[in-house]
Design an enzyme around this catalytic site. Structure first.
Site, PDB file in Angstrom:
ATOM      1  N   GLY A   7      55.420  50.600  27.948  1.00  0.00           N
ATOM      2  CA  GLY A   7      54.998  49.894  29.163  1.00  0.00           C
ATOM      3  C   GLY A   7      53.986  50.723  29.923  1.00  0.00           C
ATOM      4  N   CYS A  64      58.066  55.137  23.486  1.00  0.00           N
ATOM      5  CA  CYS A  64      57.112  55.547  24.511  1.00  0.00           C
ATOM      6  C   CYS A  64      57.735  55.429  25.913  1.00  0.00           C
ATOM      7  CB  CYS A  64      55.834  54.723  24.359  1.00  0.00           C
ATOM      8  SG  CYS A  64      54.459  55.467  25.237  1.00  0.00           S
ATOM      9  N   TYR A  65      57.311  54.459  26.730  1.00  0.00           N
ATOM     10  CA  TYR A  65      57.945  54.298  28.055  1.00  0.00           C
ATOM     11  C   TYR A  65      59.457  54.120  27.874  1.00  0.00           C
ATOM     12  CZ  TYR A  65      58.847  52.626  32.791  1.00  0.00           C
ATOM     13  OH  TYR A  65      59.324  52.493  34.072  1.00  0.00           O
ATOM     14  N   HIS A 118      54.050  54.951  19.092  1.00  0.00           N
ATOM     15  CA  HIS A 118      54.266  53.515  18.827  1.00  0.00           C
ATOM     16  C   HIS A 118      54.352  53.268  17.322  1.00  0.00           C
ATOM     17  CE1 HIS A 118      53.682  51.810  22.869  1.00  0.00           C
ATOM     18  NE2 HIS A 118      52.942  52.894  23.068  1.00  0.00           N
ATOM     19  N   GLU A 159      55.064  50.593  15.879  1.00  0.00           N
ATOM     20  CA  GLU A 159      54.779  49.194  15.530  1.00  0.00           C
ATOM     21  C   GLU A 159      53.308  48.945  15.254  1.00  0.00           C
ATOM     22  OE1 GLU A 159      56.022  50.338  18.262  1.00  0.00           O
ATOM     23  OE2 GLU A 159      54.974  49.616  20.041  1.00  0.00           O
ATOM     24  N   ASP A 213      50.435  23.473  13.065  1.00  0.00           N
ATOM     25  CA  ASP A 213      51.612  23.479  13.932  1.00  0.00           C
ATOM     26  C   ASP A 213      52.213  22.085  14.088  1.00  0.00           C
ATOM     27  OD1 ASP A 213      50.777  26.052  14.128  1.00  0.00           O
ATOM     28  OD2 ASP A 213      50.044  25.904  16.189  1.00  0.00           O
ATOM     29  N   LYS A 237      53.048  32.411  13.881  1.00  0.00           N
ATOM     30  CA  LYS A 237      52.181  31.536  13.069  1.00  0.00           C
ATOM     31  C   LYS A 237      52.456  31.681  11.564  1.00  0.00           C
ATOM     32  CE  LYS A 237      48.498  28.804  13.048  1.00  0.00           C
ATOM     33  NZ  LYS A 237      48.303  27.642  13.933  1.00  0.00           N
TER      34      LYS A 237
END
Ligand code: XMP
Length: 524
Positions: free
Chosen positions: A59, A86-87, A181, A183, A238, A380
């Protein structure tokens, strides 16, 4: 919250730009997870959610600032594994009795670190299985503050030059906290950390499309009962997948309305209606309103005016057909998870992202309809996987996006039937070329726009005075930014020649090499 049958992971969001990527990495591991902003996460919420593990996101705030975001204290006694990023790491340290020092940004003297860094191993940890086999691991750091004293019970398992506490853990309590991070793409083996974390938390990896399909069908049946559902079918992925899923659940209680505004590509209406009506047995109303749309667009050349006319007529037309469907109480929408994630806005409060160009915006309230949104929990690529599960043809699922206003925004200036016919033919030749050269799946979106200018040419022995067109092809992740696709000169030359030879009315072809920004993908 749904899917109580699955193992569930709770991501508490502190507002990082990349929190969604954590969810992506976990879904790739067949782990069901949801992102919730920290303000909404009370211990009652946690108890109702019943997570098997919790992740605290990064964050933008500083934990040394008074009033900065915190996790509910109770989660540290809740008894499930927790991973802080992290945060999230700093929150864990601060709340569990360690110390965080402010960097220059938050007024302290500590060292900030942004960008690539290399972490050295310092001891063994199941979370790190598969790491450090080839020496230090590349990671992505993005922090102003840093931990300067570990909370009791924690040890260090990895360090980087500017982050002595890059990887920390309290193995007794199954708490893990990293400064970087895992990710993001720039932590090349970050996915392994998530894999190890969910393994040690005991996840079975039970989030599959097949399971999702069965549960979604049951849920739609429970929601809809014996009432009728209507769906605006656009032919996009979609709405198509949503329609196919709802049809599987309630069969003929679903009626789709395909609004044909006369601004579709060559053979598009026949293909979409034919596929759904003939191959999938859906009830589809082909609302051919070409005259209405082209009539009202006649003489209009301002892009915003054109868009507004189309948007207004679309809603009128949809409503007209929907009114004829007896007992319709539900409206299906192909809303996706990225559209509904509540993210922590930088102004402090939770904010909700809403699809801005939704074609049937405002209709549900006006018509007293309840929404059915069976794709709300999917990304998606998961929607595409579900489309495969439901038997939609692969080429259909992989189709490039097509805008609601259709060819109107690819025909700058006044729209005429003659120009639309030329445009449809040129576009068909271009897409055929792209498919023949095996490039379709590498490109995010490709189309031709017809330019509001005629140019002089020479064909055979004669002078021509015909329209110029432009070819557009871009690569992109989400349409927010885009690069032009680097076709070879051979491809460009061959395609231009084909268009000029095969499409009467075009005598000049250009290739648009504008990126977004500063350009947009469409021409209007
Ligand atoms: P731009 O031109 O804004 O387009 O860079 C980004 C992406 O959005 C599509 N687009 C639309 N899609 N209704 C839609 O459903 C619209 O009004 C609309 N305008 C643009 C465009 O095709 C591209 O994929």
């Amino acid at each position: 919250m749904t899917h109580q049958t699955h193992d569930r992971l709770l991501i508490i969001d502190f507002g990082s730009q990349v929190t969604q990527l954590i969810a992506r990495r976990l879904r790739e591991l067949s782990v069901y997870c949801e992102i919730h902003p920290y303000q909404n996460v009370t211990m009652d919420f946690v108890a109702a959610f019943a997570p098997r593990a919790i992740i605290l996101s990064g964050g933008p705030d500083s934990v040394v600032r008074d009033g900065s975001p915190r996790a509910p204290d109770g989660i540290f006694d809740y008894g499930v594994p927790i991973l802080g990023i992290c945060y999230g790491q700093q929150v864990m340290m601060q709340q569990l009795g360690g110390l965080v020092e402010g960097g220059k940004i938050s007024g302290g003297g500590g060292t900030a670190e942004f960008g690539r860094a290399y972490v050295q191993a310092k001891g063994e940890l199941p979370l790190l299985n598969g790491w450090f086999a080839d020496g230090p691991e590349q990671v992505w750091m993005s922090h102003g503050d840093h931990v300067s004293r570990l909370a009791p019970g924690f040890d260090v398992f990895g360090t980087s030059p500017n982050a002595p506490y890059a990887i920390t853990a309290d193995t007794d309590r199954n708490f893990y906290a990293v400064q970087f991070h895992p990710e993001v793409h720039h932590t090349p083996r970050g996915a392994t950390l998530y894999e190890n974390f969910v393994k040690l938390a005991g996840f079975k990896g039970d989030w599959t499309m097949n399971a999702y399909r069965e549960e979604a069908v049951a849920k739609i049946r429970a929601q809809v009962g014996d009432k009728n559902v209507i769906c605006a079918l656009s032919g996009g992925v979609d709405s198509s997948v949503a329609a196919a899923l709802i049809h599987e659940a309630v069969g003929d209680q679903l009626t789709c309305v395909f609004v044909d505004h006369g601004l579709l590509r060559k053979n598009e209406a026949e293909e979409v209606v034919g596929m759904f009506r003939d191959h999938m047995n859906l009830q589809v109303i082909h609302a051919d309103e070409t005259e209405l749309f082209l009539g009202e667009l006649d003489g209009q050349s301002d892009p915003e005016t054109k868009r507004k006319i189309i948007g207004r007529l679309f809603i009128d037309v949809f409503q007209k057909y929907a009114d004829q469907i007896e007992g319709a109480e539900f409206l299906a929408q192909g809303t996706l998870y990225p559209d509904v994630i509540e993210s922590v806005s930088f102004s402090g409060g939770p904010s909700v992202t809403i699809k801005s160009h939704h074609n049937v915006g405002g209709l549900p309230e006006k018509m007293g309809l309840t929404l059915v949104e069976p794709l709300r929990e999917l990304f998606k690529d998961e929607v595409r996987a579900l489309g495969h599960e439901l038997g939609l043809p692969a080429h259909f699922i992989a189709r490039h996006p097509f805008p609601g206003p259709g060819l109107a925004i690819r025909c700058p200036g006044e729209i005429t039937r003659a120009k639309l016919d030329i445009l449809r033919e040129a576009d068909a030749v271009y897409i055929d070329q792209i498919r023949k050269h095996g490039l379709y799946d590498e490109i995010w979106q490709a189309f031709v726009a017809i330019l509001p200018v005629r140019t002089v040419g020479v064909m055979g022995d004669g002078r021509t005075y015909d329209y110029a067109c432009t070819m557009r092809a871009v690569t992109s992740v989400d349409g927010m930014t885009a690069d032009y696709y680097p076709f070879s000169h051979d491809f460009l030359g061959e395609t231009a020649t084909r268009i000029i030879n095969e499409v009467p009315g075009i005598n000049r072809v250009t290739y648009d090499i504008t990126s977004k920004p500063p350009g947009t993908i469409e021409w209007e």
